[in-house]
Design a protein around this motif. Structure first.
Motif, mmCIF file in Angstrom:
data_model
loop_
_atom_site.group_PDB
_atom_site.id
_atom_site.type_symbol
_atom_site.label_atom_id
_atom_site.label_comp_id
_atom_site.label_asym_id
_atom_site.label_seq_id
_atom_site.Cartn_x
_atom_site.Cartn_y
_atom_site.Cartn_z
ATOM 1 N N LEU A 58 39.094 35.343 5.783
ATOM 2 C CA LEU A 58 38.092 36.246 5.224
ATOM 3 C C LEU A 58 37.429 35.564 4.035
ATOM 4 C CD1 LEU A 58 37.154 39.259 5.664
ATOM 5 C CD2 LEU A 58 38.670 39.830 3.751
ATOM 6 N N LEU A 59 36.182 35.151 4.219
ATOM 7 C CA LEU A 59 35.484 34.399 3.184
ATOM 8 C C LEU A 59 35.053 35.309 2.037
ATOM 9 C CD1 LEU A 59 33.254 32.165 5.484
ATOM 10 C CD2 LEU A 59 35.376 31.512 4.326
ATOM 11 N N LYS A 60 34.644 34.687 0.946
ATOM 12 C CA LYS A 60 34.210 35.431 -0.226
ATOM 13 C C LYS A 60 33.051 36.357 0.149
ATOM 14 C CE LYS A 60 34.275 33.528 -4.249
ATOM 15 N NZ LYS A 60 33.998 32.686 -5.458
ATOM 16 N N GLY A 61 33.178 37.603 -0.253
ATOM 17 C CA GLY A 61 32.139 38.591 0.014
ATOM 18 C C GLY A 61 32.300 39.346 1.311
ATOM 19 N N GLU A 62 33.157 38.863 2.222
ATOM 20 C CA GLU A 62 33.315 39.547 3.509
ATOM 21 C C GLU A 62 34.141 40.829 3.393
ATOM 22 O OE1 GLU A 62 32.662 36.142 6.885
ATOM 23 O OE2 GLU A 62 34.739 36.601 6.329
ATOM 24 N N GLU A 63 34.684 41.082 2.205
ATOM 25 C CA GLU A 63 35.332 42.372 1.980
ATOM 26 C C GLU A 63 34.350 43.515 2.222
ATOM 27 O OE1 GLU A 63 36.793 39.529 -1.306
ATOM 28 O OE2 GLU A 63 34.927 39.997 -0.265
ATOM 29 N N GLU A 64 33.073 43.248 1.930
ATOM 30 C CA GLU A 64 32.064 44.296 2.100
ATOM 31 C C GLU A 64 31.913 44.703 3.561
ATOM 32 O OE1 GLU A 64 30.914 45.842 -0.540
ATOM 33 O OE2 GLU A 64 32.180 44.420 -1.660
ATOM 34 N N LYS A 65 32.084 43.738 4.475
ATOM 35 C CA LYS A 65 32.021 44.060 5.904
ATOM 36 C C LYS A 65 33.184 44.974 6.295
ATOM 37 C CE LYS A 65 29.568 40.020 7.751
ATOM 38 N NZ LYS A 65 29.626 38.927 8.742
ATOM 39 N N ILE A 66 34.358 44.702 5.717
ATOM 40 C CA ILE A 66 35.512 45.553 6.008
ATOM 41 C C ILE A 66 35.275 46.955 5.465
ATOM 42 C CG2 ILE A 66 37.940 45.970 5.437
ATOM 43 C CD1 ILE A 66 38.476 43.041 5.746
ATOM 44 N N LYS A 67 34.742 47.060 4.255
ATOM 45 C CA LYS A 67 34.467 48.374 3.671
ATOM 46 C C LYS A 67 33.470 49.158 4.532
ATOM 47 C CE LYS A 67 35.346 46.849 -1.086
ATOM 48 N NZ LYS A 67 34.746 46.590 -2.421
ATOM 49 N N ALA A 68 32.460 48.478 5.045
ATOM 50 C CA ALA A 68 31.486 49.138 5.916
ATOM 51 C C ALA A 68 32.134 49.583 7.219
ATOM 52 C CB ALA A 68 30.311 48.197 6.193
ATOM 53 N N SER A 69 33.018 48.752 7.739
ATOM 54 C CA SER A 69 33.719 49.087 8.981
ATOM 55 C C SER A 69 34.625 50.292 8.787
ATOM 56 C CB SER A 69 34.541 47.885 9.451
ATOM 57 O OG SER A 69 35.257 48.186 10.614
ATOM 58 N N ILE A 70 35.253 50.386 7.624
ATOM 59 C CA ILE A 70 36.118 51.524 7.326
ATOM 60 C C ILE A 70 35.313 52.817 7.288
ATOM 61 C CG2 ILE A 70 37.513 52.557 5.482
ATOM 62 C CD1 ILE A 70 38.476 49.680 4.840
ATOM 63 N N ILE A 71 34.107 52.749 6.747
ATOM 64 C CA ILE A 71 33.227 53.920 6.715
ATOM 65 C C ILE A 71 32.775 54.289 8.125
ATOM 66 C CG2 ILE A 71 30.974 54.760 5.934
ATOM 67 C CD1 ILE A 71 31.374 53.005 3.421
ATOM 68 N N ARG A 72 32.494 53.267 8.931
ATOM 69 C CA ARG A 72 31.957 53.468 10.285
ATOM 70 C C ARG A 72 33.023 53.942 11.270
ATOM 71 N NH1 ARG A 72 30.391 48.669 10.712
ATOM 72 N NH2 ARG A 72 31.804 47.777 12.278
ATOM 73 N N ASN A 73 34.281 53.531 11.058
ATOM 74 C CA ASN A 73 35.363 53.802 12.010
ATOM 75 C C ASN A 73 36.471 54.608 11.328
ATOM 76 O OD1 ASN A 73 34.341 52.078 14.267
ATOM 77 N ND2 ASN A 73 34.664 50.442 12.774
ATOM 78 N N SER A 74 36.588 55.874 11.694
ATOM 79 C CA SER A 74 37.573 56.744 11.039
ATOM 80 C C SER A 74 39.002 56.252 11.237
ATOM 81 C CB SER A 74 37.434 58.174 11.556
ATOM 82 O OG SER A 74 37.660 58.235 12.957
ATOM 83 N N ASP A 75 39.281 55.672 12.410
ATOM 84 C CA ASP A 75 40.639 55.181 12.641
ATOM 85 C C ASP A 75 40.944 53.963 11.771
ATOM 86 O OD1 ASP A 75 41.632 57.003 14.661
ATOM 87 O OD2 ASP A 75 40.121 56.142 15.976
ATOM 88 N N PHE A 76 39.943 53.150 11.501
ATOM 89 C CA PHE A 76 40.128 52.037 10.567
ATOM 90 C C PHE A 76 40.337 52.559 9.143
ATOM 91 C CE2 PHE A 76 37.910 48.294 12.968
ATOM 92 C CZ PHE A 76 39.008 48.207 13.803
ATOM 93 N N SER A 77 39.669 53.651 8.814
ATOM 94 C CA SER A 77 39.854 54.253 7.496
ATOM 95 C C SER A 77 41.306 54.688 7.300
ATOM 96 C CB SER A 77 38.916 55.450 7.334
ATOM 97 O OG SER A 77 39.120 56.078 6.089
ATOM 98 N N LYS A 78 41.889 55.277 8.345
ATOM 99 C CA LYS A 78 43.293 55.697 8.278
ATOM 100 C C LYS A 78 44.218 54.487 8.143
ATOM 101 C CE LYS A 78 42.476 59.820 11.116
ATOM 102 N NZ LYS A 78 42.748 60.453 12.444
ATOM 103 N N LEU A 79 43.898 53.412 8.866
ATOM 104 C CA LEU A 79 44.722 52.211 8.786
ATOM 105 C C LEU A 79 44.626 51.581 7.401
ATOM 106 C CD1 LEU A 79 46.579 50.192 10.204
ATOM 107 C CD2 LEU A 79 44.545 48.972 10.987
ATOM 108 N N ASP A 80 43.425 51.538 6.848
ATOM 109 C CA ASP A 80 43.230 51.006 5.501
ATOM 110 C C ASP A 80 44.059 51.808 4.491
ATOM 111 O OD1 ASP A 80 41.636 49.673 3.212
ATOM 112 O OD2 ASP A 80 41.193 51.809 2.950
#
Length: 858
Positions: A58-80
């Motif tokens: 996970l390169l620098k700044g790609e945390e933002e992609k994960i945060k967006a994915s968590i918002i987009r995917n409720s099951d990912f939000s639960k896993l996070d």
């Protein structure tokens, strides 16, 4: 150099640790091919172009992609949320220390990877410095270990990966002295021993050891390459050559030789290796394009049936665990259907179980690899059959992908003389819906055998390994000749497949495996699902010049009874299956015991199975014996036909009964358990994932079809300081008890809290608790049952209670229940009831257990 190698061979435990480290370091320098490899024309990469930190996965700044994915995917939000809560819980524990179990430090290394990956992930997502400080404390402790246990190099591989992820992900904020200690530890405790031949045999193997150890070392090399370029480049260059061996094992079709459990282990680290090389150096140099590697994702997609169990051949367990690497494959192959089963596992909570599995430690991979996927767009897989050849040929049929539906058949070939192999050539498993009818025992825990001195890793024909009950051919779903061992060097190949409207399956040539002394001219097994309706097993045996004894065997978790000379009836959870046997020569049906191996004679000779063999509670073996004349060709046919349901429960009444003790969680430090219970497409109640409870019953409310809920238990004990956690115990038949008191039952001041999560159930539906079954509850005992939803609503029961009702669950199974409907426990759908019931032993003595609960749905 020769002198130093000889010195190393003569080292013994009397040499001080500092001398050992010094010699290992010198040996690494002398044996490392670094000098040759740092020449520009021999290097695989331009290492000057390595990415800045963080560079692993996970390169620098790609945390933002994960945060967006968590918002987009409720099951990912639960896993996070689960991972960060888990990270917080792990912070309460003391730093790790050097402690081996037998010859392994692996448990400590895996805890290190779990902690450091979760904390590093949590820091990158939240920037909360509490995670940074805890990582520093753990890194300092691990770096000071006397070694990372190179005699069992998996321990080194996982430990090196653990510290490397933390070092790289938190590089900009870590204390400089901590970083220096980590670099020194990687050099001395990982790199140096990897050049000692007796430790580094993994470099020449094709199994999971190669992938895991090389991945861990390469993570270390990528992490510290700027500061230690010479040694780091040497490690990477060596790994690029070495990992070609395990990659070859995927060819030609992707089926993993050691089974799905080891696929999840070996392939996870192989994927992490490719992904890290891509993120840090821009490419994995085509590593993932090795024949069969990418196709192996489809093998894993088919690896488990609707029962929720793996096709667990070799040293594999049946319980399905998260396969987060499939998110990487789905992204690379642009086929989101590859994670279809993983989405189910996410929704059903399998990804969020704190059970210290081998795979829990790398759960952050799910969000790292899946950050570009939208889970709501996942389509149902289109394929119904998978076949793979290679080292361990397998063929798998799944007729329906809807949860809990369809039929599932897996059959395999291969040979016993392979890493983690059993004498299971020709074995098969069979599911109908949520029930597995033909099963495999799977592995026995290595430590239970190694600690008793069993010669476990010798794969020769006469090895003690084949005296282990679960490992030899006599106790698998296969054929045996003259009650002798399979030929360890005899490979069984899939010679034909069938994929049409009439039948789906495969034929395996077992001749080489069955022939220990050329007893047969030929031996084949054909296993097919016919007309999408029933399983058919056809075995054709042709003898040589002497008559032979044939043993046909199958393991099942069902209750078995011989109905007539051609029929065996199997029963489980109210369902029935009839096995019909036919042949053109005589045979005799048999039911063989399997629960207590140490009590049985091993047919290989005149001796009993060793006391080291673990019990196999809740199982039995069925089949037949037949004598085949010389120069005779015989066909045996066995068909599996579903019978009528034997459930006697009223519709909309369901029971959660004592589970299979082999699968239900228990232990001194296992304080709670969450069981996922499903309502199928036709209303049948079933267990999702590992069966923590055995469900019986049928729901007739259509809006509940394909819904699920969770049943939760927490073991507790009452002390002078309050209510504390206690260990869950299971009796030999799965009934609930509490560990830590005078007995393993529920003693004075011990008991359970119960919860039910009905958030997935319609809000106008009510679940009512009507009955509870207590066993070993005698007149001297009493317990208090409390409705936790209504203050003061409780019942005090005594052992001389007269209102006990016997309820017949199926024709062969009944329980004695206490009516607790007066407690008024009615739970509406759409809510999570963390505690709806408590049950404690409030007598002055005695001990009892909880066996079952009855609910009515309205």
């Amino acid at each position: 150099m020769v002198i130093k190698i000889n010195i190393m061979k003569r080292l013994n435990c009397s040499i001080s640790l500092c001398v050992f480290k010094f010699l290992c370091f010198l040996l690494a320098v002398q044996l490392s091919p670094a000098k040759a490899q740092i020449q520009q024309n021999t290097k695989s990469y331009d290492y000057t172009k390595i990415a800045e930190h963080p560079r692993l996965l996970l390169l620098k700044g790609e945390e933002e992609k994960i945060k967006a994915s968590i918002i987009r995917n409720s099951d990912f939000s639960k896993l996070d949320a689960f991972m960060r809560n888990r990270a917080d819980d792990l912070m309460k524990e003391e730093p790790l220390f050097f402690k081996k179990e037998g010859k392994r430090l692996l448990a400590v290394s895996r805890k290190a990877l779990t902690r450091l990956y979760y904390w590093s992930y949590s820091y990158r997502i939240t920037k909360d410095v509490k995670y940074l400080h805890r990582v520093e404390k753990e890194l300092e402790a691990i770096s000071a270990f006397e070694s990372w246990n190179p005699t069992h190099f998996l321990d080194v591989g996982e430990m090196c990966m653990a510290v490397s992820i933390a070092y790289d992900w938190l590089y900009d904020d870590l204390n400089e002295d901590i970083k220096r200690k980590v670099r020194q530890a990687i050099l001395e405790k990982a790199f140096a021993p990897s050049y000692v031949k007796e430790y580094a045999w993994f470099l020449e193997r094709h199994n999971n050891w190669n992938s895991v150890c090389n991945a861990g070392l390469v993570y270390g090399a990528l992490a510290i390459l700027n500061e230690e370029p010479t040694q780091s480049i040497a490690i990477i260059e060596r790994a690029l050559k070495s990992v070609q061996l395990p990659l070859k094992a995927y060819g030609p079709d992707g089926n993993y030789p050691e089974g799905p459990g080891y696929w999840n282990y070996g392939t996870t680290f192989q994927v992490m290796l490719s992904a890290a090389l891509e993120s840090a150096l821009g490419s994995d140099l085509g590593m993932a394009k090795a024949p069969g590697f990418m196709e192996s994702a489809y093998y894993m997609l088919f690896s488990a049936g609707p029962s929720g169990n793996y096709f667990n051949y070799y040293d594999g367990g049946p319980a399905v665990s998260p396969a987060s690497s499939l998110f990487w494959f789905a992204n690379k192959l642009k086929d989101p259907s590859l994670v279809y089963e993983e989405i189910k596992a996410l929704k059903n909570g399998i990804y969020m179980k704190v059970d210290n599995t081998d795979i829990e430690r790398i759960l952050p991979n799910t969000l790292v690899f899946g950050k570009d996927i939208t889970l709501t767009e996942i389509q149902v897989p289109q394929k119904k059959m998978y076949t793979g050849h290679g080292i361990t040929p397998v063929s798998i049929v799944r007729t329906d992908w809807e949860e809990g539906k369809g039929k599932y058949l897996g059959i395999k070939g291969g040979l016993a003389n392979d890493a983690h192999a059993h004498m299971d050539q020709g074995t098969f498993v069979y599911d109908v819906g949520t029930l597995r009818w033909a099963m495999d025992f799977g592995l026995q825990s290595y430590i239970t055998l190694e600690s008793k001195g069993v010669d476990l890793w010798n794969m020769e024909q006469t090895s003690q390994r084949w005296d282990i009950f679960r490992y030899n051919n006599l106790n698998h779903n296969t054929l045996s000749i003259n009650n002798q061992r399979h030929n360890v060097d005899g490979k069984a190949d899939i010679i034909e497949t069938f994929d049409n409207k009439v039948e789906m399956g495969a034929k395996v040539d077992l001749t080489a495996a069955l022939n220990l002394n050329k007893e047969l001219k030929a031996g084949t097994r054909k296993a097919t699902i016919v007309d999408n309706s029933y399983l058919k097993i056809e075995d054709v045996i042709e003898t040589n010049t002497k008559e032979v004894d044939l043993r046909w065997n199958m393991v099942t978790p069902a209750f078995a009874e011989i109905v007539d000379k051609n029929t065996i009836k199997l029963s489980q959870q109210g369902k029935t299956m009839f096995l019909k046997f036919t042949a053109d020569i005589p045979f005799k049906l048999v039911i063989r015991p399997s629960e207590n191996p140490a009590d049985y004679k091993c047919e290989f000779g005149n001796y009993k199975y060793g006391e080291y063999n673990q019990p196999n509670k809740g199982t039995v073996m069925v089949g037949f014996d037949s004598k085949i004349p010389a120069n005779k060709k015989v066909k045996y046919i066995v068909t599996f036909l579903e019978g009528k349901s034997e459930s006697i429960l009223k519709k909309n009444t369901f029971i959660l009964d004592a589970p299979n003790p082999n699968t239900a969680p228990k232990g001194d430090n296992v304080f709670s358990d969450v069981s996922q219970i499903g309502i199928g497409a036709t209303g049948n109640i079933n267990s999702i994932g590992t069966p923590d409870w055995t469900p019986y019953g049928e729901i007739g409310i259509e809006k509940l079809f394909n819904k699920s809920f969770k049943f939760e238990i927490e073991a507790k004990k009452i002390t002078s300081t309050g209510i504390l956690n206690a260990g869950i115990d299971r009796s030999s038949d799965g009934q609930l008890g509490v560990r830590g008191g005078e007995s393993t039952g529920i003693d004075k001041n011990e008991g359970f809290l119960f919860g039910m999560d009905l958030t997935g159930i319609n809000s106008d539906v009510v679940f009512k608790l009507t009955k509870v079954c207590l066993t070993f509850f005698d007149p001297t005992e009493s317990c208090t049952i409390v409705n936790r939803q209504i203050p003061g609503k409780m019942m005090v029961l005594s052992g001389d209670l007269k209102t006990i009702e016997e309820v017949k669950i199926t024709q062969n199974h009944k329980r004695k229940y206490i009516d607790v409907s007066s407690l008024g426990i009615s739970l509406k759908g759409g809510a999570d009831y963390g505690e709806f019931l408590s049950l404690f032993n409030t007598g002055e003595g005695g001990s009892f257990r909880i066996a079952s609960f009855e609910f009515v749905v309205k």
